[in-house]
Design an enzyme around this catalytic site. Structure first.
Site, PDB file in Angstrom:
ATOM      1  N   ASN A  29      -2.028   0.160   7.046  1.00  0.00           N
ATOM      2  CA  ASN A  29      -1.564  -1.153   7.509  1.00  0.00           C
ATOM      3  C   ASN A  29      -0.718  -1.890   6.473  1.00  0.00           C
ATOM      4  O   ASN A  29      -0.661  -3.104   6.438  1.00  0.00           O
ATOM      5  CB  ASN A  29      -2.727  -2.000   8.056  1.00  0.00           C
ATOM      6  CG  ASN A  29      -3.754  -2.334   7.000  1.00  0.00           C
ATOM      7  OD1 ASN A  29      -3.584  -1.988   5.842  1.00  0.00           O
ATOM      8  ND2 ASN A  29      -4.811  -3.021   7.388  1.00  0.00           N
ATOM      9  N   GLU A  31      -9.001 -11.264  -7.673  1.00  0.00           N
ATOM     10  CA  GLU A  31      -8.116 -10.113  -7.476  1.00  0.00           C
ATOM     11  C   GLU A  31      -6.911 -10.122  -8.418  1.00  0.00           C
ATOM     12  O   GLU A  31      -6.471  -9.057  -8.871  1.00  0.00           O
ATOM     13  CB  GLU A  31      -7.662 -10.053  -6.016  1.00  0.00           C
ATOM     14  CG  GLU A  31      -8.824  -9.704  -5.089  1.00  0.00           C
ATOM     15  CD  GLU A  31      -8.442  -9.572  -3.627  1.00  0.00           C
ATOM     16  OE1 GLU A  31      -9.267  -9.055  -2.862  1.00  0.00           O
ATOM     17  OE2 GLU A  31      -7.320  -9.977  -3.248  1.00  0.00           O
ATOM     18  N   LYS A  54       0.824  -1.213   0.000  1.00  0.00           N
ATOM     19  CA  LYS A  54       0.000   0.000   0.000  1.00  0.00           C
ATOM     20  C   LYS A  54       0.865   1.274   0.000  1.00  0.00           C
ATOM     21  O   LYS A  54       2.087   1.201   0.205  1.00  0.00           O
ATOM     22  CB  LYS A  54      -0.941  -0.055   1.216  1.00  0.00           C
ATOM     23  CG  LYS A  54      -1.984  -1.178   1.135  1.00  0.00           C
ATOM     24  CD  LYS A  54      -2.880  -1.184   2.364  1.00  0.00           C
ATOM     25  CE  LYS A  54      -3.980  -2.210   2.279  1.00  0.00           C
ATOM     26  NZ  LYS A  54      -4.850  -2.197   3.485  1.00  0.00           N
ATOM     27  N   HIS A 106      -2.008  -5.394   1.444  1.00  0.00           N
ATOM     28  CA  HIS A 106      -3.238  -6.159   1.208  1.00  0.00           C
ATOM     29  C   HIS A 106      -2.838  -7.542   0.733  1.00  0.00           C
ATOM     30  O   HIS A 106      -1.928  -7.675  -0.095  1.00  0.00           O
ATOM     31  CB  HIS A 106      -4.105  -5.502   0.121  1.00  0.00           C
ATOM     32  CG  HIS A 106      -5.153  -6.440  -0.394  1.00  0.00           C
ATOM     33  ND1 HIS A 106      -6.342  -6.648   0.283  1.00  0.00           N
ATOM     34  CD2 HIS A 106      -5.173  -7.289  -1.464  1.00  0.00           C
ATOM     35  CE1 HIS A 106      -7.056  -7.558  -0.365  1.00  0.00           C
ATOM     36  NE2 HIS A 106      -6.366  -7.965  -1.425  1.00  0.00           N
ATOM     37  N   ARG A 131      -1.290 -14.662   4.117  1.00  0.00           N
ATOM     38  CA  ARG A 131      -2.142 -14.101   5.180  1.00  0.00           C
ATOM     39  C   ARG A 131      -1.453 -14.267   6.539  1.00  0.00           C
ATOM     40  O   ARG A 131      -1.524 -13.384   7.393  1.00  0.00           O
ATOM     41  CB  ARG A 131      -3.512 -14.781   5.197  1.00  0.00           C
ATOM     42  CG  ARG A 131      -4.400 -14.425   4.024  1.00  0.00           C
ATOM     43  CD  ARG A 131      -4.926 -13.017   4.043  1.00  0.00           C
ATOM     44  NE  ARG A 131      -5.942 -12.809   5.051  1.00  0.00           N
ATOM     45  CZ  ARG A 131      -6.691 -11.715   5.150  1.00  0.00           C
ATOM     46  NH1 ARG A 131      -6.532 -10.709   4.291  1.00  0.00           N
ATOM     47  NH2 ARG A 131      -7.582 -11.589   6.092  1.00  0.00           N
ATOM     48  N   ARG A 142       2.598  -6.906   9.500  1.00  0.00           N
ATOM     49  CA  ARG A 142       1.845  -5.778  10.079  1.00  0.00           C
ATOM     50  C   ARG A 142       2.327  -5.429  11.479  1.00  0.00           C
ATOM     51  O   ARG A 142       2.341  -4.255  11.862  1.00  0.00           O
ATOM     52  CB  ARG A 142       0.341  -6.071  10.041  1.00  0.00           C
ATOM     53  CG  ARG A 142      -0.251  -5.806   8.652  1.00  0.00           C
ATOM     54  CD  ARG A 142      -1.709  -6.104   8.609  1.00  0.00           C
ATOM     55  NE  ARG A 142      -2.329  -5.691   7.342  1.00  0.00           N
ATOM     56  CZ  ARG A 142      -3.443  -6.216   6.870  1.00  0.00           C
ATOM     57  NH1 ARG A 142      -4.070  -7.185   7.535  1.00  0.00           N
ATOM     58  NH2 ARG A 142      -3.949  -5.782   5.740  1.00  0.00           N
ATOM     59  N   TYR A 149     -12.656  -2.711  -2.791  1.00  0.00           N
ATOM     60  CA  TYR A 149     -13.170  -2.630  -1.421  1.00  0.00           C
ATOM     61  C   TYR A 149     -14.683  -2.398  -1.401  1.00  0.00           C
ATOM     62  O   TYR A 149     -15.199  -1.757  -0.479  1.00  0.00           O
ATOM     63  CB  TYR A 149     -12.444  -1.517  -0.657  1.00  0.00           C
ATOM     64  CG  TYR A 149     -11.027  -1.867  -0.267  1.00  0.00           C
ATOM     65  CD1 TYR A 149     -10.737  -3.051   0.425  1.00  0.00           C
ATOM     66  CD2 TYR A 149      -9.953  -1.030  -0.571  1.00  0.00           C
ATOM     67  CE1 TYR A 149      -9.432  -3.386   0.787  1.00  0.00           C
ATOM     68  CE2 TYR A 149      -8.646  -1.355  -0.201  1.00  0.00           C
ATOM     69  CZ  TYR A 149      -8.406  -2.539   0.472  1.00  0.00           C
ATOM     70  OH  TYR A 149      -7.115  -2.871   0.836  1.00  0.00           O
TER      71      TYR A 149
END
Ligand code: GDP
Length: 148
Positions: A112, A126, A9, A115, A85, A102, A49
């Site tokens: 954060n 995605e 991000k 993604h 993840r 994170r 989103y």
């Protein structure tokens, strides 16, 4: 081999953390299938989103995600969705496990850092959202022989 979509991000780009985050994936031997820096349009943020559109913090997400380019990656490995993840961990960095991306780098739930697709089904959608079929590189990496 399973694939997943990662976005580094705007705060990752602005804070000069791209290399450190990508190292986490390379240290884990995940295969980088494709990688590019892009500026997100409001339309693609709305699409990405859309499940948060009714939330009061949605305008914040939108201005954050369009504030600077992001780095988009497609990663491949066995169980790569779950693995990435786990490397990423909780949405709110204060809930993240020490040692996760994170926990180590993110400032707040708004900023954060990363993604990562949350399921195989979402990952398939995605990856197509951010990469055209002919952009995906096909190459042999030595670790492919281990994964099979
Ligand atoms: P993720 O899969 O961990 O990124 O979390 P979600 O898919 O649930 O949310 C997408 C993004 O929206 C998160 O990464 C946050 O940047 C933001 N977000 C989610 N929940 C909240 C919240 O309660 N407050 C704020 N400010 N941002 C949130």
């Amino acid at each position: 081999m399973e694939t997943t979509l990662v976005l580094l991000k705007p705060d990752t780009v602005q804070r000069g953390l791209i290399g450190q985050i990508i190292s986490r994936f390379e240290n884990k031997w995940l295969k980088i299938v494709w990688l590019k820096m892009i500026s997100l349009s409001e339309d693609i943020v709305n699409e990405h989103y859309d499940f948060l559109m009714d939330k009061p913090f949605f305008p914040k997400i939108k201005s954050y995600m369009t504030s600077s380019p992001v780095v988009a990656l497609v990663l491949a490995w066995t169980d790569v969705v779950k693995t990435v993840r786990n490397l990423t961990w909780a949405t709110n960095p204060s809930d993240a496990l020490p040692g996760s991306i994170r926990w180590d780098f993110a400032l707040t739930i708004d900023a954060n850092i990363i993604h990562a697709s949350d399921s195989r089904e979402t990952a398939a959608i995605e990856v197509k959202r951010f990469f055209k079929e002919d952009e995906i590189t096909s190459y042999e990496k030595i670790s492919d022989k281990i994964v099979g």
